[in-house]
Design a protein around this motif. Structure first.
Motif, PDB file in Angstrom:
ATOM      1  N   LYS A  20       0.839  -1.203   0.000  1.00 18.09           N
ATOM      2  CA  LYS A  20       0.000   0.000   0.000  1.00 18.09           C
ATOM      3  C   LYS A  20       0.874   1.253   0.000  1.00 18.09           C
ATOM      4  O   LYS A  20       0.592   2.208  -0.714  1.00 18.09           O
ATOM      5  N   PHE A  21       1.910   1.248   0.814  1.00 18.39           N
ATOM      6  CA  PHE A  21       2.825   2.386   0.899  1.00 18.39           C
ATOM      7  C   PHE A  21       3.441   2.675  -0.469  1.00 18.39           C
ATOM      8  O   PHE A  21       3.491   3.823  -0.910  1.00 18.39           O
ATOM      9  N   SER A  22       3.885   1.640  -1.161  1.00 17.75           N
ATOM     10  CA  SER A  22       4.533   1.835  -2.461  1.00 17.75           C
ATOM     11  C   SER A  22       3.563   2.358  -3.516  1.00 17.75           C
ATOM     12  O   SER A  22       3.964   3.025  -4.456  1.00 17.75           O
ATOM     13  N   ARG A  23       2.256   2.077  -3.333  1.00 13.58           N
ATOM     14  CA  ARG A  23       1.229   2.575  -4.257  1.00 13.58           C
ATOM     15  C   ARG A  23       0.597   3.882  -3.766  1.00 13.58           C
ATOM     16  O   ARG A  23      -0.349   4.376  -4.381  1.00 13.58           O
ATOM     17  N   ARG A  24       1.116   4.389  -2.647  1.00 13.95           N
ATOM     18  CA  ARG A  24       0.580   5.614  -2.014  1.00 13.95           C
ATOM     19  C   ARG A  24      -0.884   5.464  -1.650  1.00 13.95           C
ATOM     20  O   ARG A  24      -1.673   6.388  -1.767  1.00 13.95           O
ATOM     21  N   GLU A  25      -1.263   4.277  -1.201  1.00 16.05           N
ATOM     22  CA  GLU A  25      -2.630   3.980  -0.766  1.00 16.05           C
ATOM     23  C   GLU A  25      -2.686   3.986   0.757  1.00 16.05           C
ATOM     24  O   GLU A  25      -2.353   3.003   1.401  1.00 16.05           O
ATOM     25  N   TRP A  26      -3.106   5.084   1.314  1.00 16.52           N
ATOM     26  CA  TRP A  26      -3.209   5.204   2.767  1.00 16.52           C
ATOM     27  C   TRP A  26      -4.520   4.598   3.245  1.00 16.52           C
ATOM     28  O   TRP A  26      -5.504   4.552   2.523  1.00 16.52           O
ATOM     29  N   VAL A  27      -4.544   4.147   4.484  1.00 15.92           N
ATOM     30  CA  VAL A  27      -5.742   3.583   5.102  1.00 15.92           C
ATOM     31  C   VAL A  27      -6.516   4.720   5.761  1.00 15.92           C
ATOM     32  O   VAL A  27      -5.959   5.476   6.559  1.00 15.92           O
ATOM     33  N   GLU A  28      -7.788   4.847   5.428  1.00 18.04           N
ATOM     34  CA  GLU A  28      -8.641   5.871   6.026  1.00 18.04           C
ATOM     35  C   GLU A  28      -9.019   5.414   7.434  1.00 18.04           C
ATOM     36  O   GLU A  28      -9.534   4.310   7.628  1.00 18.04           O
ATOM     37  N   LEU A  29      -8.739   6.244   8.427  1.00 17.44           N
ATOM     38  CA  LEU A  29      -9.041   5.893   9.812  1.00 17.44           C
ATOM     39  C   LEU A  29     -10.449   6.361  10.185  1.00 17.44           C
ATOM     40  O   LEU A  29     -10.864   7.457   9.799  1.00 17.44           O
ATOM     41  N   PRO A  30     -11.177   5.567  10.946  1.00 14.36           N
ATOM     42  CA  PRO A  30     -12.520   5.970  11.363  1.00 14.36           C
ATOM     43  C   PRO A  30     -12.446   7.069  12.421  1.00 14.36           C
ATOM     44  O   PRO A  30     -11.508   7.114  13.214  1.00 14.36           O
ATOM     45  N   PHE A  31     -13.442   7.966  12.428  1.00 15.93           N
ATOM     46  CA  PHE A  31     -13.477   9.032  13.416  1.00 15.93           C
ATOM     47  C   PHE A  31     -14.822   9.108  14.143  1.00 15.93           C
ATOM     48  O   PHE A  31     -14.876   9.179  15.350  1.00 15.93           O
ATOM     49  N   THR A  32     -15.897   9.091  13.377  1.00 13.19           N
ATOM     50  CA  THR A  32     -17.217   9.209  13.995  1.00 13.19           C
ATOM     51  C   THR A  32     -17.611   7.878  14.641  1.00 13.19           C
ATOM     52  O   THR A  32     -17.090   6.812  14.261  1.00 13.19           O
ATOM     53  N   PRO A  33     -18.537   7.908  15.606  1.00 13.75           N
ATOM     54  CA  PRO A  33     -18.989   6.643  16.212  1.00 13.75           C
ATOM     55  C   PRO A  33     -19.479   5.633  15.176  1.00 13.75           C
ATOM     56  O   PRO A  33     -19.190   4.444  15.286  1.00 13.75           O
ATOM     57  N   SER A  34     -20.193   6.093  14.145  1.00 11.51           N
ATOM     58  CA  SER A  34     -20.685   5.143  13.139  1.00 11.51           C
ATOM     59  C   SER A  34     -19.545   4.558  12.304  1.00 11.51           C
ATOM     60  O   SER A  34     -19.573   3.379  11.944  1.00 11.51           O
ATOM     61  N   GLN A  35     -18.530   5.364  11.984  1.00 10.87           N
ATOM     62  CA  GLN A  35     -17.371   4.849  11.246  1.00 10.87           C
ATOM     63  C   GLN A  35     -16.603   3.831  12.093  1.00 10.87           C
ATOM     64  O   GLN A  35     -16.168   2.795  11.591  1.00 10.87           O
ATOM     65  N   ILE A  36     -16.444   4.135  13.360  1.00 11.50           N
ATOM     66  CA  ILE A  36     -15.729   3.225  14.269  1.00 11.50           C
ATOM     67  C   ILE A  36     -16.492   1.912  14.400  1.00 11.50           C
ATOM     68  O   ILE A  36     -15.908   0.828  14.306  1.00 11.50           O
ATOM     69  N   GLU A  37     -17.795   1.997  14.584  1.00 14.54           N
ATOM     70  CA  GLU A  37     -18.620   0.795  14.708  1.00 14.54           C
ATOM     71  C   GLU A  37     -18.560  -0.048  13.438  1.00 14.54           C
ATOM     72  O   GLU A  37     -18.471  -1.270  13.490  1.00 14.54           O
ATOM     73  N   ALA A  38     -18.565   0.598  12.273  1.00 14.43           N
ATOM     74  CA  ALA A  38     -18.529  -0.129  10.997  1.00 14.43           C
ATOM     75  C   ALA A  38     -17.222  -0.883  10.801  1.00 14.43           C
ATOM     76  O   ALA A  38     -17.179  -1.890  10.093  1.00 14.43           O
ATOM     77  N   GLN A  39     -16.141  -0.419  11.427  1.00 15.38           N
ATOM     78  CA  GLN A  39     -14.841  -1.065  11.257  1.00 15.38           C
ATOM     79  C   GLN A  39     -14.438  -1.935  12.452  1.00 15.38           C
ATOM     80  O   GLN A  39     -13.325  -2.449  12.495  1.00 15.38           O
ATOM     81  N   ALA A  40     -15.335  -2.112  13.391  1.00 18.86           N
ATOM     82  CA  ALA A  40     -15.012  -2.910  14.584  1.00 18.86           C
ATOM     83  C   ALA A  40     -14.682  -4.352  14.189  1.00 18.86           C
ATOM     84  O   ALA A  40     -15.326  -4.937  13.321  1.00 18.86           O
ATOM     85  N   VAL A  41     -13.659  -4.912  14.823  1.00 13.69           N
ATOM     86  CA  VAL A  41     -13.241  -6.285  14.527  1.00 13.69           C
ATOM     87  C   VAL A  41     -13.395  -7.200  15.735  1.00 13.69           C
ATOM     88  O   VAL A  41     -13.035  -8.359  15.679  1.00 13.69           O
ATOM     89  N   GLY A  42     -13.915  -6.684  16.813  1.00 14.97           N
ATOM     90  CA  GLY A  42     -14.081  -7.488  18.018  1.00 14.97           C
ATOM     91  C   GLY A  42     -15.042  -6.794  18.982  1.00 14.97           C
ATOM     92  O   GLY A  42     -15.599  -5.742  18.676  1.00 14.97           O
ATOM     93  N   ALA A  43     -15.209  -7.400  20.121  1.00 16.27           N
ATOM     94  CA  ALA A  43     -16.086  -6.828  21.132  1.00 16.27           C
ATOM     95  C   ALA A  43     -15.428  -5.642  21.827  1.00 16.27           C
ATOM     96  O   ALA A  43     -14.213  -5.613  22.008  1.00 16.27           O
ATOM     97  N   ARG A  44     -16.231  -4.674  22.194  1.00 19.28           N
ATOM     98  CA  ARG A  44     -15.713  -3.503  22.901  1.00 19.28           C
ATOM     99  C   ARG A  44     -15.767  -3.784  24.401  1.00 19.28           C
ATOM    100  O   ARG A  44     -16.743  -4.304  24.917  1.00 19.28           O
ATOM    101  N   THR A  45     -14.704  -3.444  25.093  1.00 23.32           N
ATOM    102  CA  THR A  45     -14.627  -3.587  26.539  1.00 23.32           C
ATOM    103  C   THR A  45     -14.399  -2.221  27.152  1.00 23.32           C
ATOM    104  O   THR A  45     -13.465  -1.524  26.774  1.00 23.32           O
ATOM    105  N   VAL A  46     -15.267  -1.832  28.068  1.00 26.57           N
ATOM    106  CA  VAL A  46     -15.137  -0.547  28.742  1.00 26.57           C
ATOM    107  C   VAL A  46     -14.519  -0.800  30.104  1.00 26.57           C
ATOM    108  O   VAL A  46     -15.013  -1.610  30.884  1.00 26.57           O
ATOM    109  N   ILE A  47     -13.426  -0.108  30.369  1.00 21.68           N
ATOM    110  CA  ILE A  47     -12.721  -0.254  31.635  1.00 21.68           C
ATOM    111  C   ILE A  47     -12.845   1.058  32.388  1.00 21.68           C
ATOM    112  O   ILE A  47     -12.580   2.132  31.855  1.00 21.68           O
ATOM    113  N   SER A  48     -13.238   0.970  33.641  1.00 22.57           N
ATOM    114  CA  SER A  48     -13.345   2.181  34.453  1.00 22.57           C
ATOM    115  C   SER A  48     -12.620   1.950  35.777  1.00 22.57           C
ATOM    116  O   SER A  48     -12.439   0.817  36.210  1.00 22.57           O
ATOM    117  N   GLU A  49     -12.231   3.046  36.368  1.00 24.53           N
ATOM    118  CA  GLU A  49     -11.505   2.949  37.643  1.00 24.53           C
ATOM    119  C   GLU A  49     -12.479   2.915  38.792  1.00 24.53           C
ATOM    120  O   GLU A  49     -13.534   3.434  38.768  1.00 24.53           O
TER     121      GLU A  49
END
Length: 84
Positions: A55-84
């Motif tokens: 990808k680097f040699s073809r100048r193909e960058w990976v678009e990173l998710p930002f909004t909650p819907s973009q993040i959810e669409a790219q999720a690859v596993g379960a979300r774990t919320v950790i609190s103190e």
């Protein structure tokens, strides 16, 4: 820095920047792109051995998710919320 390992123009990366990220700020919010210059695996038998390098040699960058819907669409596993 790299070296020619096989004498055929293919180079092995020895050290240098491995994670690259560029961020722009648009009217729709931040837009971030990134890639791993050395790929995701050092194992030659892995399908991820040269994925990011190609990808680097073809100048193909990976678009990173930002909004909650973009993040959810790219999720690859379960979300774990950790609190103190």
């Amino acid at each position: 820095m790299s070296r020619d390992t096989a004498g055929q123009g293919q180079r092995e990366a020895l050290f240098g920047t491995s994670y690259l990220q560029a961020v722009g700020f648009t009217a729709e919010g931040p837009r971030a792109r990134a890639l791993l210059a050395y790929s995701q695996s050092a194992n030659p038998d892995s399908p991820y051995y040269a994925d990011q390098t190609e990808k680097f040699s073809r100048r193909e960058w990976v678009e990173l998710p930002f909004t909650p819907s973009q993040i959810e669409a790219q999720a690859v596993g379960a979300r774990t919320v950790i609190s103190e």
